[in-house]
Design an enzyme around this catalytic site. Structure first.
Site, PDB file in Angstrom:
ATOM      1  CG  ASN A 277      -0.229   5.635  -4.731  1.00 32.15           C
ATOM      2  OD1 ASN A 277      -1.546   5.465  -5.030  1.00 32.15           O
ATOM      3  ND2 ASN A 277       0.189   5.955  -3.663  1.00 32.15           N
TER       4      ASN A 277
ATOM      5  CG  PHE B 222      -4.715   8.529  -5.944  1.00 34.60           C
ATOM      6  CD1 PHE B 222      -5.699   9.213  -6.440  1.00 34.60           C
ATOM      7  CD2 PHE B 222      -5.074   6.848  -6.259  1.00 34.60           C
ATOM      8  CE1 PHE B 222      -6.748   8.792  -7.160  1.00 34.60           C
ATOM      9  CE2 PHE B 222      -6.227   6.579  -6.802  1.00 34.60           C
ATOM     10  CZ  PHE B 222      -7.098   7.457  -7.342  1.00 34.60           C
TER      11      PHE B 222
ATOM     12  CD  GLU C  34      -8.529  -1.593  -8.956  1.00 29.76           C
ATOM     13  OE1 GLU C  34      -8.512  -2.648  -8.038  1.00 29.76           O
ATOM     14  OE2 GLU C  34      -9.245  -1.339  -9.735  1.00 29.76           O
TER      15      GLU C  34
ATOM     16  CG  ASP D 115       9.995   5.846   1.952  1.00 28.09           C
ATOM     17  OD1 ASP D 115      10.802   5.603   0.941  1.00 28.09           O
ATOM     18  OD2 ASP D 115      10.238   6.858   2.416  1.00 28.09           O
ATOM     19  N   GLY D 116       5.598   4.185   1.415  1.00 31.72           N
ATOM     20  CA  GLY D 116       4.580   3.402   1.876  1.00 31.72           C
ATOM     21  C   GLY D 116       4.211   2.370   0.993  1.00 31.72           C
TER      22      GLY D 116
ATOM     23  CD  GLU E 247      -0.303  -1.034   0.769  1.00 33.07           C
ATOM     24  OE1 GLU E 247      -0.548  -2.048  -0.474  1.00 33.07           O
ATOM     25  OE2 GLU E 247      -0.856  -0.371   0.895  1.00 33.07           O
TER      26      GLU E 247
ATOM     27  N   GLY F 285       7.165  11.297   0.511  1.00 31.99           N
ATOM     28  CA  GLY F 285       8.154  10.888   1.275  1.00 31.99           C
ATOM     29  C   GLY F 285       9.035   9.748   0.581  1.00 31.99           C
TER      30      GLY F 285
ATOM     31  CD  GLU G 297       2.333   4.031   5.562  1.00 26.69           C
ATOM     32  OE1 GLU G 297       1.236   4.009   5.877  1.00 26.69           O
ATOM     33  OE2 GLU G 297       2.970   4.662   4.847  1.00 26.69           O
TER      34      GLU G 297
END
Length: 622
Positions: free
Chosen positions: A154, A156, A187, A213-214, A218, A245, A592
């Protein structure tokens, strides 16, 4: 006739190899090297022997890989052996070091080459946990092919540092380890979930996320919702912490025997563990929400103070992990209580007795992907593979493709921490070194991970879950994918006998699977990845702000349960149900936010697999 049993592993301090080497690029120095199952000992012999060698003990936990090289001068009969290490400095940070030794004891290059090949093979077997033959006949064929990893980053994550850390630290290290990989940037939100739902799993040996962790949340939920979920959920997954996180990474770091770490140090620790290989069972939590939909959790379910801080601190994401500290301060200033009903099925036997544990993690999980994607051009559903991306590595040579290199050795010109080329280039007139193809070449990763049809296979026989058998007369909650929750009735049905119910004003409720709530918060100090338990905590109303602050400060050391506050409760459970009785609030699963309302969950022991690397001694033990 049955094959003979494998030889017993050598003792920790048993010397496996010993030899004398020159050094490169310095001339005139000679070193004695001794390799044991746990460390490499380096002692300088000339020009002046060292009574107490500096940097002479190299634990294998600090080694990412090695390579063999040869001089580009055809007349040089020596062969070369380079070891990549990441020792900790006096202030705790790791810095890459490449040490190159020269085998020159024989008259011919072929004999010297065989010597460095022998050392490289034994060292790589130790790093990968492969058994050594009892007769000590070491050949490169002992090395099995390295795993093929799909890396999902990721860009970002971690205030935008994830992509920079990936290029500058992760890719060079796993290349040094000889791992085969392909890398894809996500993306948008749920891109990783869509990606893994279409993967041809047979092409990969593991999926590793580089984010918080997010992103792993997914991936696991994408695997669960495949038609072949029983096979897909067994795909080993790993995490390299590049987010704000990093709870699971904190637990992996502790499992590997490293001291508590944050930021780049935590990333380097987890990358070293990934290079060593090895996975273990991972408990997963099946969570049924108010609407009847289900999701898989690997970390936590939270309501109250913890989830409030997690979600409300989103606006401070630019601060990185400091956002949780600021969010916690604001949460303490406006402390709320929530009326609710908490029910749980106790685990059999006595609850786990909390004991002080070494400090680690903090804060929750995160998923920072790109903002809502702009109307896009037509592109592959898997975005771009790393080989399609113009990623300049810190080297003066032409760029190699960033899929795993076809060279059998880690590229020796990769450098970290702003350093220059380590092994290539002119050294005081010496001819530069080049990789020497001695070890087995890793298989080429798929050039681009293109969506492929799911291969249907015979369903796997489910392993024993270790849970009580379903009650014959009890209705079972329906599910659209994944294992049935045989301990849970439908969400609107009464609970069966044996459950404990509390109706209270809660400051927080928290259900944990691993030990860490964040990179430096040890919420469940006795939790293990595969203990088959949900560690359930709650804090009732009436606790003061000062006491709540002390509770979370003690959580950094894992000693919070020994404070003796009467408002704090803890139980080890197999399943639980949470029914908020207040109209407003925040519920989170793995950090989440999910729909607000009643939910229930059950643990499925060892349902997943986690890439952890080898276990280590707990930090602080000799």
């Amino acid at each position: 006739m049955a094959p003979p049993p494998p030889p017993p592993p050598p003792a920790v301090n048993t010397p496996l190899l010993h030899g004398e080497f020159g050094s490169y690029p310095a001339r005139g120095s000679r070193f004695a090297l001794t390799l044991t199952p746990q460390a490499l000992y380096i002692q300088r012999l000339r020009p002046k022997p060292e009574a107490r060698p500096r940097g002479g003990l190299v634990p294998l936990t600090e080694v990412s890989g090695c390579c063999t090289l040869r001089s580009q001068r055809a007349s040089d009969p020596a062969a070369y052996f380079c070891i990549y290490t990441y020792p900790q400095g006096k202030r705790g940070g790791r810095r890459r070091t490449a040490r190159t030794f020269q085998a020159d004891g024989a008259a011919t290059y072929e004999e010297n080459r065989a010597e460095v090949q022998h050392w490289a093979t034994v060292l790589m077997c130790l790093l990968r946990g492969l058994p050594l033959p009892g007769d000590r006949e070491i050949t490169p064929e002992l090395l099995t092919k390295p795993p093929r990893l799909l890396l999902l980053v990721n860009p970002f994550g971690g205030r935008g540092l994830a992509w920079q850390w990936c290029k500058n630290h992760v890719l060079p290290m796993i290349t040094e380890a000889g791992l085969s990989f392909n890398l894809i940037q996500t993306e948008r939100q749920n891109h990783a979930r869509e990606l893994v739902q279409g993967l041809k799993l047979s092409e990969w040996d593991g999926i590793v996320t580089l984010s918080g962790d997010g992103l792993l949340f997914e991936v696991l939920n994408g695997l669960l919702h495949r038609p072949d979920w029983e096979k897909a959920i067994r795909m080993p997954v790993g995490i390299l912490p590049c987010g704000s996180g990093n709870a699971l990474a904190g637990a992996v770091n502790q499992h590997g025997g490293f001291e508590q770490a944050l930021g780049l140090d935590l990333l380097l620790n987890c990358s070293l563990l990934l290079c060593r290989g090895g996975d273990r069972p991972l408990d997963l939590l099946s969570v049924t929400l108010a609407s009847g939909s289900r999701c898989i959790s690997f970390l936590s379910v939270a309501w109250g103070f913890v989830s409030d801080v997690d979600i409300q601190s989103e606006r401070f994401r630019a601060l990185g992990s400091a956002r949780f500290t600021l969010g916690a301060m604001l949460g303490l200033a406006t402390l709320h209580t929530y009326r609710g009903r908490l029910s749980y099925l106790p685990a059999s036997g006595e609850p786990v007795s909390p004991s002080p544990a070494q400090g680690l993690p903090r804060a929750k999980s995160e998923l920072t992907l790109a903002p809502a994607p702009a109307p896009s051009l037509t592109h592959s559903p898997l975005h771009r593979s790393v080989s399609d991306l113009p990623l300049p590595l810190p080297q003066p040579q032409p760029q190699p493709p960033l899929t795993s290199p076809s060279s059998p050795e880690p590229l020796p010109i990769l450098a970290l921490n702003g350093g220059g080329p380590e092994l290539a280039g002119d050294w005081a007139g010496d001819a530069p070194l080049s990789p020497d193809p001695l070890l087995p070449s890793p298989p080429a990763s798929p050039k681009a991970a293109v969506l492929s049809p799911i291969t249907e296979g015979a369903p796997e026989t489910p392993e024993s879950s270790g849970l009580p058998p379903p009650t014959p007369d009890a209705p079972v909650a329906t599910c659209t994918g994944g294992p049935p929750d045989h301990l849970l009735p439908p969400l609107d049905a009464p609970l069966p006998p044996g459950w404990v119910t509390l109706e209270e004003d809660f400051v927080l409720t928290l259900a944990m699977l691993p030990s860490h709530l964040g990179a430096d918060l040890v919420a469940a100090p006795n939790a293990r990845f595969d203990d088959g338990l949900v560690h359930l905590f709650w804090v009732r109303g009436g606790i003061s702000r000062a006491a709540l602050l002390r509770l979370f400060l003690a959580m950094e050391r894992g000693t919070h349960l020994s404070l003796g506050y009467p408002q704090v409760g803890y139980a080890t459970t197999l399943a639980f149900r949470l029914e908020p009785l207040t109209p407003r609030g925040v519920l989170t699963v793995d950090g989440e936010q999910v729909e607000y309302g009643p939910l229930q969950a059950q643990v499925h022991p060892g349902l997943g697999r986690l890439l952890t690397g080898p276990p280590g001694r707990p930090a602080g033990e000799p």
